[in-house]
Design a protein around this motif. Structure first.
Motif, PDB file in Angstrom:
ATOM      1  N   THR A  57       0.925  -0.905  -0.073  1.00 38.40           N
ATOM      2  CA  THR A  57       0.247   0.003   0.045  1.00 38.40           C
ATOM      3  C   THR A  57       0.916   1.167   0.008  1.00 38.40           C
ATOM      4  O   THR A  57       2.014   1.270   0.923  1.00 38.40           O
ATOM      5  N   LYS A  58       0.419   2.238  -0.873  1.00 44.19           N
ATOM      6  CA  LYS A  58       1.027   3.389  -0.788  1.00 44.19           C
ATOM      7  C   LYS A  58       0.067   4.409  -0.702  1.00 44.19           C
ATOM      8  O   LYS A  58      -0.843   4.590  -1.305  1.00 44.19           O
ATOM      9  N   GLU A  59       0.120   5.152   0.553  1.00 45.32           N
ATOM     10  CA  GLU A  59      -0.851   6.107   1.083  1.00 45.32           C
ATOM     11  C   GLU A  59      -0.129   7.383   1.389  1.00 45.32           C
ATOM     12  O   GLU A  59       0.776   7.197   2.412  1.00 45.32           O
ATOM     13  N   ASN A  60      -0.554   8.495   0.904  1.00 48.13           N
ATOM     14  CA  ASN A  60       0.036   9.639   1.468  1.00 48.13           C
ATOM     15  C   ASN A  60       1.543   9.604   1.227  1.00 48.13           C
ATOM     16  O   ASN A  60       2.430  10.358   2.200  1.00 48.13           O
ATOM     17  N   GLY A  61       2.131   8.928   0.260  1.00 41.71           N
ATOM     18  CA  GLY A  61       3.417   8.942  -0.047  1.00 41.71           C
ATOM     19  C   GLY A  61       4.239   7.984   1.006  1.00 41.71           C
ATOM     20  O   GLY A  61       5.414   7.618   0.447  1.00 41.71           O
ATOM     21  N   GLU A  62       3.291   7.128   1.806  1.00 41.66           N
ATOM     22  CA  GLU A  62       4.210   6.406   2.928  1.00 41.66           C
ATOM     23  C   GLU A  62       3.734   4.737   2.396  1.00 41.66           C
ATOM     24  O   GLU A  62       2.816   4.348   1.809  1.00 41.66           O
ATOM     25  N   LEU A  63       4.821   4.160   2.222  1.00 34.87           N
ATOM     26  CA  LEU A  63       4.589   2.506   2.023  1.00 34.87           C
ATOM     27  C   LEU A  63       4.478   1.659   3.101  1.00 34.87           C
ATOM     28  O   LEU A  63       5.136   2.016   4.290  1.00 34.87           O
ATOM     29  N   SER A  64       3.708   0.434   2.984  1.00 37.28           N
ATOM     30  CA  SER A  64       3.428  -0.532   4.026  1.00 37.28           C
ATOM     31  C   SER A  64       3.005  -1.744   3.407  1.00 37.28           C
ATOM     32  O   SER A  64       2.488  -1.612   2.170  1.00 37.28           O
ATOM     33  N   ILE A  65       3.162  -2.986   3.952  1.00 37.27           N
ATOM     34  CA  ILE A  65       2.888  -4.408   3.505  1.00 37.27           C
ATOM     35  C   ILE A  65       2.107  -4.955   4.172  1.00 37.27           C
ATOM     36  O   ILE A  65       2.079  -4.855   5.536  1.00 37.27           O
ATOM     37  N   GLU A  66       0.919  -5.686   3.544  1.00 34.37           N
ATOM     38  CA  GLU A  66       0.291  -6.897   4.355  1.00 34.37           C
ATOM     39  C   GLU A  66       0.685  -8.134   3.853  1.00 34.37           C
ATOM     40  O   GLU A  66       0.641  -8.285   2.692  1.00 34.37           O
ATOM     41  N   ILE A  67       1.100  -9.069   4.651  1.00 33.05           N
ATOM     42  CA  ILE A  67       1.309 -10.640   4.349  1.00 33.05           C
ATOM     43  C   ILE A  67      -0.386 -11.252   4.460  1.00 33.05           C
ATOM     44  O   ILE A  67      -0.880 -11.390   5.535  1.00 33.05           O
ATOM     45  N   VAL A  68      -0.928 -11.332   3.214  1.00 36.07           N
ATOM     46  CA  VAL A  68      -1.965 -12.080   3.266  1.00 36.07           C
ATOM     47  C   VAL A  68      -2.129 -13.294   4.070  1.00 36.07           C
ATOM     48  O   VAL A  68      -1.441 -14.130   3.901  1.00 36.07           O
ATOM     49  N   ASP A  69      -3.259 -13.434   4.906  1.00 40.47           N
ATOM     50  CA  ASP A  69      -3.287 -14.662   5.810  1.00 40.47           C
ATOM     51  C   ASP A  69      -3.789 -15.947   5.034  1.00 40.47           C
ATOM     52  O   ASP A  69      -4.241 -15.918   4.097  1.00 40.47           O
ATOM     53  N   GLU A  70      -2.923 -16.950   5.709  1.00 39.28           N
ATOM     54  CA  GLU A  70      -3.088 -18.205   4.971  1.00 39.28           C
ATOM     55  C   GLU A  70      -4.557 -18.554   5.024  1.00 39.28           C
ATOM     56  O   GLU A  70      -5.095 -19.432   4.156  1.00 39.28           O
ATOM     57  N   ASN A  71      -5.254 -18.155   6.199  1.00 38.00           N
ATOM     58  CA  ASN A  71      -6.935 -18.384   6.009  1.00 38.00           C
ATOM     59  C   ASN A  71      -7.613 -17.923   4.907  1.00 38.00           C
ATOM     60  O   ASN A  71      -8.587 -18.355   4.541  1.00 38.00           O
ATOM     61  N   PHE A  72      -7.063 -16.876   4.371  1.00 38.87           N
ATOM     62  CA  PHE A  72      -7.643 -16.312   2.972  1.00 38.87           C
ATOM     63  C   PHE A  72      -7.266 -17.122   1.918  1.00 38.87           C
ATOM     64  O   PHE A  72      -7.826 -17.707   0.938  1.00 38.87           O
ATOM     65  N   THR A  73      -5.650 -17.427   1.709  1.00 37.82           N
ATOM     66  CA  THR A  73      -5.255 -17.901   0.427  1.00 37.82           C
ATOM     67  C   THR A  73      -5.897 -19.463   0.619  1.00 37.82           C
ATOM     68  O   THR A  73      -5.794 -20.125  -0.743  1.00 37.82           O
ATOM     69  N   ASN A  74      -6.086 -20.225   1.596  1.00 42.59           N
ATOM     70  CA  ASN A  74      -6.506 -21.415   1.561  1.00 42.59           C
ATOM     71  C   ASN A  74      -7.626 -21.665   0.931  1.00 42.59           C
ATOM     72  O   ASN A  74      -8.242 -22.909   0.801  1.00 42.59           O
ATOM     73  N   LYS A  75      -8.552 -20.473   0.703  1.00 45.41           N
ATOM     74  CA  LYS A  75      -9.746 -20.713  -0.023  1.00 45.41           C
ATOM     75  C   LYS A  75      -9.790 -21.074  -1.345  1.00 45.41           C
ATOM     76  O   LYS A  75     -10.555 -21.523  -2.163  1.00 45.41           O
ATOM     77  N   MET A  76      -8.612 -20.942  -1.822  1.00 45.79           N
ATOM     78  CA  MET A  76      -8.081 -21.408  -3.287  1.00 45.79           C
ATOM     79  C   MET A  76      -6.979 -22.543  -3.359  1.00 45.79           C
ATOM     80  O   MET A  76      -5.887 -22.288  -2.814  1.00 45.79           O
ATOM     81  N   THR A  77      -7.353 -23.528  -3.567  1.00 47.50           N
ATOM     82  CA  THR A  77      -6.710 -24.780  -3.416  1.00 47.50           C
ATOM     83  C   THR A  77      -6.281 -25.194  -4.748  1.00 47.50           C
ATOM     84  O   THR A  77      -6.899 -24.833  -5.873  1.00 47.50           O
ATOM     85  N   LYS A  78      -5.612 -26.379  -4.835  1.00 52.59           N
ATOM     86  CA  LYS A  78      -5.044 -27.042  -6.140  1.00 52.59           C
ATOM     87  C   LYS A  78      -6.250 -27.533  -6.909  1.00 52.59           C
ATOM     88  O   LYS A  78      -6.504 -27.633  -8.095  1.00 52.59           O
ATOM     89  N   PHE A  79      -7.383 -28.014  -6.006  1.00 51.13           N
ATOM     90  CA  PHE A  79      -8.265 -28.614  -6.429  1.00 51.13           C
ATOM     91  C   PHE A  79      -9.736 -27.889  -6.942  1.00 51.13           C
ATOM     92  O   PHE A  79     -10.456 -28.175  -7.446  1.00 51.13           O
ATOM     93  N   ASN A  80      -9.732 -26.676  -6.388  1.00 49.08           N
ATOM     94  CA  ASN A  80     -11.112 -25.719  -6.860  1.00 49.08           C
ATOM     95  C   ASN A  80     -10.702 -24.346  -7.353  1.00 49.08           C
ATOM     96  O   ASN A  80     -11.649 -23.712  -7.733  1.00 49.08           O
ATOM     97  N   TRP A  81      -9.229 -24.049  -7.504  1.00 47.40           N
ATOM     98  CA  TRP A  81      -9.159 -22.679  -7.898  1.00 47.40           C
ATOM     99  C   TRP A  81      -9.541 -22.407  -9.440  1.00 47.40           C
ATOM    100  O   TRP A  81     -10.007 -21.099  -9.525  1.00 47.40           O
ATOM    101  N   LYS A  82      -9.798 -23.293 -10.132  1.00 44.29           N
ATOM    102  CA  LYS A  82     -10.187 -23.029 -11.738  1.00 44.29           C
ATOM    103  C   LYS A  82     -11.747 -22.977 -11.807  1.00 44.29           C
ATOM    104  O   LYS A  82     -12.115 -22.072 -12.471  1.00 44.29           O
ATOM    105  N   THR A  83     -12.234 -23.488 -10.740  1.00 45.62           N
ATOM    106  CA  THR A  83     -13.662 -23.109 -10.691  1.00 45.62           C
ATOM    107  C   THR A  83     -14.290 -22.078  -9.588  1.00 45.62           C
ATOM    108  O   THR A  83     -15.412 -21.857  -9.561  1.00 45.62           O
ATOM    109  N   GLN A  84     -13.233 -21.593  -9.031  1.00 42.39           N
ATOM    110  CA  GLN A  84     -13.706 -20.524  -8.000  1.00 42.39           C
ATOM    111  C   GLN A  84     -14.128 -19.136  -8.860  1.00 42.39           C
ATOM    112  O   GLN A  84     -13.653 -18.866  -9.802  1.00 42.39           O
TER     113      GLN A  84
END
Length: 281
Positions: free
Chosen positions: A254-281
């Motif tokens: 994120t760049k806001e008012n000239g300042e940078l920050s990062i968010e490491i997206v939580d695994e609880n979110f990325t786990n919703k896309m799996t090898k078995f379902n990502w193409k149909t999501q």
């Protein structure tokens, strides 16, 4: 401005776009761009696959995703990408069809980035050139360096080329500072691996963040030896033996008012896309 970062997608070109779409729907936060740290798996012609990609493609068709989904128009994908309306800007990795990318790069001599797919949504940036991404409120200044380094003097196209070294030498003369450096490789001078040009850039130019992939290491965030740059190893966007994505495979800058920050997206979110379902999501 919000930017999603990924690395080493190896043919799963659609997956970063789907993860961004899901992120926007679940958080209500708009993503403006995707940056990708190489090993896109840009192989439009199957006969041009390298040995490693051939090996993986024998049991995982996802490796051929660029050929299957991004060289000839698929109406569903076209509608999805148009509605999402986000571009992905990549650096080259070592697992790409470099003859194909070289041709496109030469066809766009006056552009610092060039499109490579049928939908005009996937771009590759030229190594060593100053780049900008703009929204109404913010401008992100970045540089990309693609391919991998070589300590043995080899000139195969997976390794950094002389014309790219020339651009990096010109870059070293700048007095400008940058938000981000995006590379595929890293420099690991102590072990004798990696790309020494990356070390030279980090030692002579100020970047707030450096994002890279390639190495197979877990996600890691640390201060570079230059004492200024935050160095981020982005976890490869690969499914593990359980079909899940690993921690640190999706990062939001994120760049806001000239300042940078990062968010490491939580695994609880990325786990919703799996090898078995990502193409149909």
């Amino acid at each position: 401005m919000k930017i999603a970062l990924f690395s080493d997608i190896h043919g799963k070109i659609l997956l970063p776009f789907k993860l961004v779409d899901l992120y926007q729907k679940e958080t209500g936060s708009k993503i403006d761009f995707i940056l990708q740290c190489g090993d896109l798996g840009a192989y439009p012609i199957i006969e041009n696959l390298d040995k490693a990609t051939i090996k993986h493609a024998q049991y995982d068709r996802d490796e051929l995703g660029f050929h299957d989904d991004f060289t000839k128009e698929n109406p569903e994908i076209k509608v999805f990408l148009n509605e999402l309306n986000i571009n992905m800007i990549c650096v080259r990795g070592n697992h790409e069809d470099h003859d194909f990318l070289d041709r496109l790069e030469k066809e766009n001599p006056d552009e610092s980035i060039f499109p490579i797919d049928i939908y005009g949504r996937v771009f590759v940036c030229k190594s060593g050139l100053e780049q900008t991404l703009e929204t109404e409120d913010e401008v992100l200044h970045f540089v990309g360096i693609g391919r991998i380094g070589d300590r043995k003097g080899r000139s195969e196209k997976r390794f950094i080329q002389d014309y790219e070294r020339f651009e990096i030498k010109k870059l070293l003369k700048t007095n400008n500072t940058f938000d981000v450096l995006i590379t595929h490789d890293k420099d690991d001078s102590q072990s004798g691996y990696g790309m020494p040009e990356i070390r030279e850039v980090l030692d002579n130019i100020i970047f707030q963040y450096h994002f890279y992939g390639h190495t197979g290491e877990p996600f890691r965030e640390e201060t570079d030896v230059n004492g200024i740059t935050q160095s981020i190893k982005v976890r490869e966007l690969e499914f593990n033996e359980n079909g899940m994505l690993e921690k640190g495979c999706m990062i939001i800058l994120t760049k806001e008012n000239g300042e940078l920050s990062i968010e490491i997206v939580d695994e609880n979110f990325t786990n919703k896309m799996t090898k078995f379902n990502w193409k149909t999501q």
